[in-house]
Structure formats: C-alpha cells, structure tokens
Design a protein around this motif. Structure first.
Motif, PDB file in Angstrom:
ATOM      1  N   VAL A   1       0.852  -1.184   0.000  1.00 33.80           N
ATOM      2  CA  VAL A   1       0.000   0.000   0.000  1.00 33.80           C
ATOM      3  C   VAL A   1       0.891   1.238   0.000  1.00 33.80           C
ATOM      4  O   VAL A   1       2.027   1.196   0.485  1.00 33.80           O
ATOM      5  CB  VAL A   1      -0.951   0.004   1.231  1.00 33.80           C
ATOM      6  CG1 VAL A   1      -0.179   0.166   2.536  1.00 33.80           C
ATOM      7  CG2 VAL A   1      -2.037   1.066   1.116  1.00 33.80           C
TER       8      VAL A   1
ATOM      9  N   VAL B   1       0.672   5.097   1.384  1.00 35.45           N
ATOM     10  CA  VAL B   1      -0.095   5.949   2.293  1.00 35.45           C
ATOM     11  C   VAL B   1       0.464   7.364   2.215  1.00 35.45           C
ATOM     12  O   VAL B   1       1.668   7.565   2.373  1.00 35.45           O
ATOM     13  CB  VAL B   1      -0.030   5.423   3.741  1.00 35.45           C
ATOM     14  CG1 VAL B   1      -0.831   6.317   4.686  1.00 35.45           C
ATOM     15  CG2 VAL B   1      -0.511   3.984   3.818  1.00 35.45           C
TER      16      VAL B   1
ATOM     17  N   ASN C   1      -9.855  12.159   3.318  1.00 27.33           N
ATOM     18  CA  ASN C   1      -9.738  10.724   3.110  1.00 27.33           C
ATOM     19  C   ASN C   1      -9.892  10.437   1.629  1.00 27.33           C
ATOM     20  O   ASN C   1     -10.732  11.032   0.966  1.00 27.33           O
ATOM     21  CB  ASN C   1     -10.830   9.973   3.882  1.00 27.33           C
ATOM     22  CG  ASN C   1     -10.653  10.112   5.370  1.00 27.33           C
ATOM     23  OD1 ASN C   1      -9.523  10.171   5.860  1.00 27.33           O
ATOM     24  ND2 ASN C   1     -11.742  10.181   6.106  1.00 27.33           N
ATOM     25  N   ALA C   2      -9.086   9.545   1.129  1.00 31.44           N
ATOM     26  CA  ALA C   2      -9.174   9.198  -0.290  1.00 31.44           C
ATOM     27  C   ALA C   2      -8.659   7.790  -0.488  1.00 31.44           C
ATOM     28  O   ALA C   2      -7.838   7.297   0.289  1.00 31.44           O
ATOM     29  CB  ALA C   2      -8.363  10.179  -1.131  1.00 31.44           C
ATOM     30  N   PHE C   3      -9.141   7.163  -1.532  1.00 29.18           N
ATOM     31  CA  PHE C   3      -8.650   5.853  -1.937  1.00 29.18           C
ATOM     32  C   PHE C   3      -8.564   5.852  -3.445  1.00 29.18           C
ATOM     33  O   PHE C   3      -9.478   6.308  -4.136  1.00 29.18           O
ATOM     34  CB  PHE C   3      -9.582   4.723  -1.480  1.00 29.18           C
ATOM     35  CG  PHE C   3      -9.142   3.379  -1.989  1.00 29.18           C
ATOM     36  CD1 PHE C   3      -8.115   2.695  -1.373  1.00 29.18           C
ATOM     37  CD2 PHE C   3      -9.738   2.823  -3.105  1.00 29.18           C
ATOM     38  CE1 PHE C   3      -7.693   1.476  -1.853  1.00 29.18           C
ATOM     39  CE2 PHE C   3      -9.332   1.584  -3.596  1.00 29.18           C
ATOM     40  CZ  PHE C   3      -8.293   0.914  -2.964  1.00 29.18           C
ATOM     41  N   ALA C   4      -7.472   5.358  -3.953  1.00 27.74           N
ATOM     42  CA  ALA C   4      -7.302   5.250  -5.403  1.00 27.74           C
ATOM     43  C   ALA C   4      -6.408   4.057  -5.690  1.00 27.74           C
ATOM     44  O   ALA C   4      -5.658   3.608  -4.825  1.00 27.74           O
ATOM     45  CB  ALA C   4      -6.678   6.514  -5.980  1.00 27.74           C
ATOM     46  N   VAL C   5      -6.502   3.557  -6.896  1.00 28.23           N
ATOM     47  CA  VAL C   5      -5.567   2.542  -7.370  1.00 28.23           C
ATOM     48  C   VAL C   5      -4.771   3.207  -8.487  1.00 28.23           C
ATOM     49  O   VAL C   5      -5.345   3.666  -9.477  1.00 28.23           O
ATOM     50  CB  VAL C   5      -6.280   1.275  -7.873  1.00 28.23           C
ATOM     51  CG1 VAL C   5      -5.277   0.298  -8.467  1.00 28.23           C
ATOM     52  CG2 VAL C   5      -7.055   0.630  -6.735  1.00 28.23           C
TER      53      VAL C   5
ATOM     54  N   PRO D   1      -2.888   0.031  -4.226  1.00 28.51           N
ATOM     55  CA  PRO D   1      -3.830   0.853  -3.467  1.00 28.51           C
ATOM     56  C   PRO D   1      -3.104   2.049  -2.848  1.00 28.51           C
ATOM     57  O   PRO D   1      -2.020   1.903  -2.299  1.00 28.51           O
ATOM     58  CB  PRO D   1      -4.351  -0.107  -2.384  1.00 28.51           C
ATOM     59  CG  PRO D   1      -3.323  -1.178  -2.271  1.00 28.51           C
ATOM     60  CD  PRO D   1      -2.639  -1.265  -3.603  1.00 28.51           C
ATOM     61  N   HIS D   2      -3.724   3.206  -2.980  1.00 30.42           N
ATOM     62  CA  HIS D   2      -3.191   4.449  -2.395  1.00 30.42           C
ATOM     63  C   HIS D   2      -4.228   4.988  -1.412  1.00 30.42           C
ATOM     64  O   HIS D   2      -5.384   5.183  -1.786  1.00 30.42           O
ATOM     65  CB  HIS D   2      -2.951   5.502  -3.481  1.00 30.42           C
ATOM     66  CG  HIS D   2      -1.762   5.248  -4.327  1.00 30.42           C
ATOM     67  ND1 HIS D   2      -1.654   4.169  -5.188  1.00 30.42           N
ATOM     68  CD2 HIS D   2      -0.611   5.932  -4.463  1.00 30.42           C
ATOM     69  CE1 HIS D   2      -0.494   4.221  -5.811  1.00 30.42           C
ATOM     70  NE2 HIS D   2       0.162   5.276  -5.380  1.00 30.42           N
ATOM     71  N   LEU D   3      -3.783   5.223  -0.220  1.00 31.35           N
ATOM     72  CA  LEU D   3      -4.643   5.823   0.812  1.00 31.35           C
ATOM     73  C   LEU D   3      -4.161   7.217   1.124  1.00 31.35           C
ATOM     74  O   LEU D   3      -2.996   7.488   1.098  1.00 31.35           O
ATOM     75  CB  LEU D   3      -4.627   5.002   2.097  1.00 31.35           C
ATOM     76  CG  LEU D   3      -5.012   3.531   1.977  1.00 31.35           C
ATOM     77  CD1 LEU D   3      -4.792   2.826   3.310  1.00 31.35           C
ATOM     78  CD2 LEU D   3      -6.460   3.419   1.551  1.00 31.35           C
TER      79      LEU D   3
END
Length: 186
Positions: A166, A168, A175-179, A184-186
């Motif tokens: 991951v 981070v 807050n964010a989430f992406a691929v 996975p990127h948090l």
C-alpha cells in the motif's frame, strides 16, 4: 509545523513543534511500538521550500531516531527518505516528496534532477525487499507531485506492485482511496 503563515515560522519553531509531536507519540502510545515520520511541506522553512539541508534533516529526524536503524538514520539525514525493517517479511519505506512537489521553488528553478537519487534508492530498496520476499508499506507526504516526477514514481511503483502492499499519503487533509500504478493508495 505551522500553517502557511510564513511570517510566524522559523526553522527553530518547526523543530520545536516536531519535538512536541514526537514526544506525544512516545508518551501516549503503547510501549515498544515504533513510530515513523515523514517530512511534509510544513516541516521545512519556509513552508513548501525544502532545500535539502542535511543538518536540518538530522535535527528533524532526531526525535524519531529511537525507532530507526543506523542505516535508516543515515539515509534520513542524507535526503529525508529511509527504509526500516519492522520484522522479517515487512518493511516500511518513507519517501521525501517535498522535492518533487510543484510548489517547491527549488524544484521549479533548477533541481529538476532526481533529488539525492531518491528514485534510484527507491528502486534499489524495493528490489532488495523483493529478493528478500518482503512486503513494503510505503509512506510519503504528497499523494501526487509534479507531473514529470509522478510518472517516474508511478513507473517505479508499478515495477514493484508485487512488493509494495500500500502507498499511504497525507497532505490533502481528506480521506481518499485510489488505485494507481496497480497499487492501493490511501
């Protein structure tokens, strides 16, 4: 460090804030749990303007050194980036993205190269982790940086998507989430 009110900043104030934060983590967290830090754009003076001063890095990382191996302290002092093995099979890698940020004047006016060869170091570090069959948790302050560097960082990470678990990031205060780059990127 302080917000964007540069008239209220100094290196010494930023270092005092860093000391307070590090002490709070040490005193309030569970005993023996390592805590790692990554430089952000508010940790340098003036804000966003990381010139790459090794003596400043040494002072900034000193309160966090208890969790760092000698090699991690050496690379953190050299360029603000480091790797720390947590236990066999798992490491954390900390990047210094300040030099790749588009609002860093030093990057804009002439530091167009790979700052302190961090991307070369990152590739070698991830290659070493892959050979050791380790997983890596990668931390950095900026989720994205100047386009030319972002493409290079993404290319390195994509090459080691089987090793990096991951990515981070902070900086945005959301807050964010992406691929991206298959990770996975948090």
């Amino acid at each position: 460090g302080p917000a964007h009110d540069v008239w209220m900043q100094s290196e010494e104030k930023n270092l005092r804030v860093n000391d307070v934060v590090a002490r709070a983590f040490r005193e309030s967290g569970p005993s023996g749990v390592p805590v790692f830090a990554t430089l952000g754009n508010h940790d340098v003076f003036p804000v966003d303007q990381d010139v790459g001063d090794a003596s400043y890095y040494a002072r900034w990382f000193a309160p966090w050194a208890k969790s760092m191996s000698p090699n991690a302290r050496r690379t953190a002092t050299y360029g603000g980036f480091y790797r720390q093995r947590l236990f066999p099979g798992l490491s954390v890698v900390i990047m210094n993205t300040n030099h790749y940020a588009s609002n860093n004047l030093y990057q804009t006016i002439g530091y167009k190269s790979d700052f302190r060869r961090q991307l070369t170091w990152l590739s070698r570090t991830l290659s070493s982790a892959r050979r050791a069959r380790e997983r890596v948790l990668l931390f950095r302050h900026h989720p994205t940086v100047a386009d030319a560097y972002q493409r290079k960082i993404d290319a390195v990470l994509a090459s080691y998507a089987d090793t990096v678990g991951v990515v981070v990031s902070g900086h945005t205060h959301d807050n964010a989430f992406a691929v991206r780059a298959g990770l996975p990127h948090l």
